[in-house]
Design a protein around this motif. Structure first.
Motif, PDB file in Angstrom:
ATOM      1  N   GLU A 138       0.844  -1.186   0.000  1.00 35.20           N
ATOM      2  CA  GLU A 138       0.000   0.000   0.000  1.00 35.20           C
ATOM      3  C   GLU A 138       0.885   1.244   0.000  1.00 35.20           C
ATOM      4  OE1 GLU A 138      -3.631   2.029   2.611  1.00 35.20           O
ATOM      5  OE2 GLU A 138      -2.531   0.298   3.372  1.00 35.20           O
ATOM      6  N   VAL A 139       0.572   2.202  -0.857  1.00 32.01           N
ATOM      7  CA  VAL A 139       1.388   3.413  -0.914  1.00 32.01           C
ATOM      8  C   VAL A 139       0.530   4.662  -0.769  1.00 32.01           C
ATOM      9  CG1 VAL A 139       3.278   2.445  -2.299  1.00 32.01           C
ATOM     10  CG2 VAL A 139       1.316   3.440  -3.453  1.00 32.01           C
ATOM     11  N   LYS A 140       1.061   5.602  -0.006  1.00 32.04           N
ATOM     12  CA  LYS A 140       0.468   6.930   0.125  1.00 32.04           C
ATOM     13  C   LYS A 140       1.548   7.967  -0.132  1.00 32.04           C
ATOM     14  CE  LYS A 140      -3.133   5.493   3.368  1.00 32.04           C
ATOM     15  NZ  LYS A 140      -3.745   5.676   4.710  1.00 32.04           N
ATOM     16  N   GLU A 141       2.506   8.071   0.800  1.00 33.23           N
ATOM     17  CA  GLU A 141       3.555   9.082   0.673  1.00 33.23           C
ATOM     18  C   GLU A 141       4.539   8.797  -0.462  1.00 33.23           C
ATOM     19  OE1 GLU A 141       2.932   7.355   3.389  1.00 33.23           O
ATOM     20  OE2 GLU A 141       2.263   8.727   4.965  1.00 33.23           O
ATOM     21  N   ALA A 142       4.790   7.522  -0.763  1.00 37.30           N
ATOM     22  CA  ALA A 142       5.840   7.167  -1.726  1.00 37.30           C
ATOM     23  C   ALA A 142       5.283   6.751  -3.087  1.00 37.30           C
ATOM     24  CB  ALA A 142       6.709   6.045  -1.156  1.00 37.30           C
ATOM     25  N   ALA A 143       4.134   7.277  -3.452  1.00 38.69           N
ATOM     26  CA  ALA A 143       3.516   6.925  -4.723  1.00 38.69           C
ATOM     27  C   ALA A 143       4.225   7.596  -5.893  1.00 38.69           C
ATOM     28  CB  ALA A 143       2.046   7.323  -4.721  1.00 38.69           C
ATOM     29  N   LEU A 144       3.974   7.074  -7.084  1.00 37.36           N
ATOM     30  CA  LEU A 144       4.512   7.675  -8.299  1.00 37.36           C
ATOM     31  C   LEU A 144       3.818   9.012  -8.550  1.00 37.36           C
ATOM     32  CD1 LEU A 144       6.511   6.844 -10.630  1.00 37.36           C
ATOM     33  CD2 LEU A 144       4.458   6.293 -11.945  1.00 37.36           C
ATOM     34  N   ARG A 145       4.578   9.982  -9.058  1.00 38.88           N
ATOM     35  CA  ARG A 145       4.048  11.304  -9.384  1.00 38.88           C
ATOM     36  C   ARG A 145       4.316  11.570 -10.871  1.00 38.88           C
ATOM     37  NH1 ARG A 145       6.398  15.778  -6.065  1.00 38.88           N
ATOM     38  NH2 ARG A 145       4.279  16.601  -5.918  1.00 38.88           N
ATOM     39  N   CYS A 146       3.279  11.949 -11.606  1.00 45.03           N
ATOM     40  CA  CYS A 146       3.396  12.150 -13.052  1.00 45.03           C
ATOM     41  C   CYS A 146       2.854  13.516 -13.444  1.00 45.03           C
ATOM     42  CB  CYS A 146       2.613  11.069 -13.798  1.00 45.03           C
ATOM     43  SG  CYS A 146       3.187   9.381 -13.530  1.00 45.03           S
ATOM     44  N   VAL A 147       3.517  14.161 -14.396  1.00 48.39           N
ATOM     45  CA  VAL A 147       3.069  15.461 -14.903  1.00 48.39           C
ATOM     46  C   VAL A 147       2.187  15.233 -16.127  1.00 48.39           C
ATOM     47  CG1 VAL A 147       3.766  17.683 -15.847  1.00 48.39           C
ATOM     48  CG2 VAL A 147       5.098  16.640 -13.998  1.00 48.39           C
ATOM     49  N   ALA A 148       0.914  15.506 -15.967  1.00 48.67           N
ATOM     50  CA  ALA A 148      -0.048  15.284 -17.049  1.00 48.67           C
ATOM     51  C   ALA A 148       0.322  16.105 -18.281  1.00 48.67           C
ATOM     52  CB  ALA A 148      -1.448  15.653 -16.576  1.00 48.67           C
ATOM     53  N   GLY A 149       0.278  15.448 -19.444  1.00 48.84           N
ATOM     54  CA  GLY A 149       0.513  16.132 -20.711  1.00 48.84           C
ATOM     55  C   GLY A 149       1.958  16.339 -21.093  1.00 48.84           C
ATOM     56  N   SER A 150       2.894  15.941 -20.232  1.00 48.35           N
ATOM     57  CA  SER A 150       4.316  16.190 -20.518  1.00 48.35           C
ATOM     58  C   SER A 150       4.840  15.345 -21.673  1.00 48.35           C
ATOM     59  CB  SER A 150       5.165  15.973 -19.266  1.00 48.35           C
ATOM     60  OG  SER A 150       4.891  14.732 -18.655  1.00 48.35           O
ATOM     61  N   HIS A 151       4.077  14.341 -22.099  1.00 43.82           N
ATOM     62  CA  HIS A 151       4.486  13.539 -23.262  1.00 43.82           C
ATOM     63  C   HIS A 151       4.325  14.312 -24.566  1.00 43.82           C
ATOM     64  CE1 HIS A 151       0.185  13.227 -23.161  1.00 43.82           C
ATOM     65  NE2 HIS A 151       0.098  12.375 -24.153  1.00 43.82           N
ATOM     66  N   LYS A 152       3.683  15.478 -24.496  1.00 50.92           N
ATOM     67  CA  LYS A 152       3.467  16.290 -25.695  1.00 50.92           C
ATOM     68  C   LYS A 152       4.369  17.524 -25.746  1.00 50.92           C
ATOM     69  CE  LYS A 152      -1.357  14.805 -26.156  1.00 50.92           C
ATOM     70  NZ  LYS A 152      -2.784  15.222 -26.186  1.00 50.92           N
ATOM     71  N   TRP A 153       5.295  17.637 -24.801  1.00 43.24           N
ATOM     72  CA  TRP A 153       6.219  18.773 -24.821  1.00 43.24           C
ATOM     73  C   TRP A 153       7.062  18.759 -26.096  1.00 43.24           C
ATOM     74  CZ3 TRP A 153       8.403  18.421 -19.125  1.00 43.24           C
ATOM     75  CH2 TRP A 153       7.387  18.847 -18.237  1.00 43.24           C
ATOM     76  N   GLU A 154       7.439  19.945 -26.565  1.00 43.66           N
ATOM     77  CA  GLU A 154       8.229  20.045 -27.794  1.00 43.66           C
ATOM     78  C   GLU A 154       9.611  19.437 -27.622  1.00 43.66           C
ATOM     79  OE1 GLU A 154       8.431  23.946 -29.399  1.00 43.66           O
ATOM     80  OE2 GLU A 154       6.253  24.175 -29.564  1.00 43.66           O
ATOM     81  N   LYS A 155      10.217  19.631 -26.447  1.00 47.59           N
ATOM     82  CA  LYS A 155      11.536  19.060 -26.176  1.00 47.59           C
ATOM     83  C   LYS A 155      11.449  18.017 -25.081  1.00 47.59           C
ATOM     84  CE  LYS A 155      14.978  22.542 -27.506  1.00 47.59           C
ATOM     85  NZ  LYS A 155      16.167  23.300 -27.019  1.00 47.59           N
ATOM     86  N   GLU A 156      12.279  16.975 -25.207  1.00 49.23           N
ATOM     87  CA  GLU A 156      12.376  15.976 -24.154  1.00 49.23           C
ATOM     88  C   GLU A 156      13.321  16.489 -23.063  1.00 49.23           C
ATOM     89  OE1 GLU A 156      11.853  11.636 -26.050  1.00 49.23           O
ATOM     90  OE2 GLU A 156      13.568  12.736 -26.851  1.00 49.23           O
ATOM     91  N   VAL A 157      13.237  15.867 -21.902  1.00 48.53           N
ATOM     92  CA  VAL A 157      14.069  16.251 -20.764  1.00 48.53           C
ATOM     93  C   VAL A 157      15.393  15.501 -20.822  1.00 48.53           C
ATOM     94  CG1 VAL A 157      14.241  16.185 -18.235  1.00 48.53           C
ATOM     95  CG2 VAL A 157      12.077  16.808 -19.334  1.00 48.53           C
TER      96      VAL A 157
END
Length: 266
Positions: A138-157
């Motif tokens: 079970e995870v609460k504090e250590a869950a995955l965090r994702c930035v919505a829509g970042s797959h459509k950014w013009e440049k990759e990180v």
């Protein structure tokens, strides 16, 4: 029609935001995957890392590309509906294996998983890509965090090394520096409280990370990376991760099926 675990709304959210939560995807494989993680930690592969960083507490273990030598991983992949769900979310007629990844944060592990996109580390390019991140606790504090829509950014990180924070390879202007989503009002960070066997599905180009594990229980996670119809081999400015030495593929080719088997073909 889509798999009973998901709805058309899940597909639309994955296509729009690049990330969606799937409840119970590996629910029937949790004990199998826990056994596989234990075997992996007892006998790490050549890419295993302890992610030791000065000033950090706890243990953050990760390892990848072990599904061919740890039977529990292969069984979980074959027995779960993950390939069918992947095909639906990607809108792909085929689903091909790329690799697995185990990430374990013991209680009191302060080191976060740094913000990054998976895609720039890989030698795969395409719109039809998908990662599944499934906690085995079970995870609460250590869950995955994702930035919505970042797959459509013009440049990759620009990919960096998690411990040293060095750039993974030289940047000739095609990448952007790693942003801080918590300091950017324009970025929507999605994170979920999750039960064992739930899964976050996200595109390879989604910016994501995870907090340290400040709880009193372990946080074991199994990740699976798959590709669809349009995924092709691409060369990067330097060594990729995973490297898969000796693959002999050429730019524009589909991944060789003897190394990256097709899990589903419709």
């Amino acid at each position: 029609m889509v798999h009973p675990l998901i709805t058309q709304e899940h597909v639309e959210q994955f296509q729009r935001d690049g990330v969606v939560l799937i409840r119970g995807l590996f629910a029937d494989q949790v004990e199998l995957l826990r056994s596989g993680v234990a075997a992996n930690m007892e006998d790490p592969g050549p890419y295993a890392s302890e992610n030791k960083k000065e000033g950090q507490t706890g243990r953050f273990f990760d390892d990848y590309c072990n599904w061919t030598r740890i039977p529990e991983f292969q069984q979980a992949i074959e027995q779960s509906p993950v390939a069918e769900v992947a095909a639906d979310l990607m809108k792909s007629t085929s689903v091909q294996m790329f690799h697995d990844h185990v990430l374990v944060k013991e209680p009191g592990t302060s080191m976060p998983t740094p913000w990054h996109q998976d895609g720039p580390y890989y030698f795969v390019e395409g719109q039809q890509t998908i990662s599944f991140w499934s906690p085995l606790d079970e995870v609460k504090e250590a869950a995955l965090r994702c930035v919505a829509g970042s797959h459509k950014w013009e440049k990759e990180v620009l990919p960096t090394r998690w411990v040293s924070e060095e750039d993974f390879f030289p940047d000739e202007g095609q990448y952007m520096a790693v942003p801080d989503p918590d300091a950017e009002d324009s970025m929507t960070v999605l994170e979920y409280e999750m039960q064992p066997g739930d899964a976050v599905a996200f595109n390879y180009k989604i910016l994501h990370g995870a907090r340290g594990n400040t709880s009193t229980s372990r946080r074991r996670a199994f990740s699976l990376r798959l590709v669809g119809d349009d995924a092709r081999y691409v060369e990067r400015p330097g060594r990729t991760s995973p490297p898969f030495p000796g693959h002999d593929m050429q730019p524009g080719q589909r991944l060789r099926e003897d190394w990256f088997p097709v899990l589903l073909q419709r």
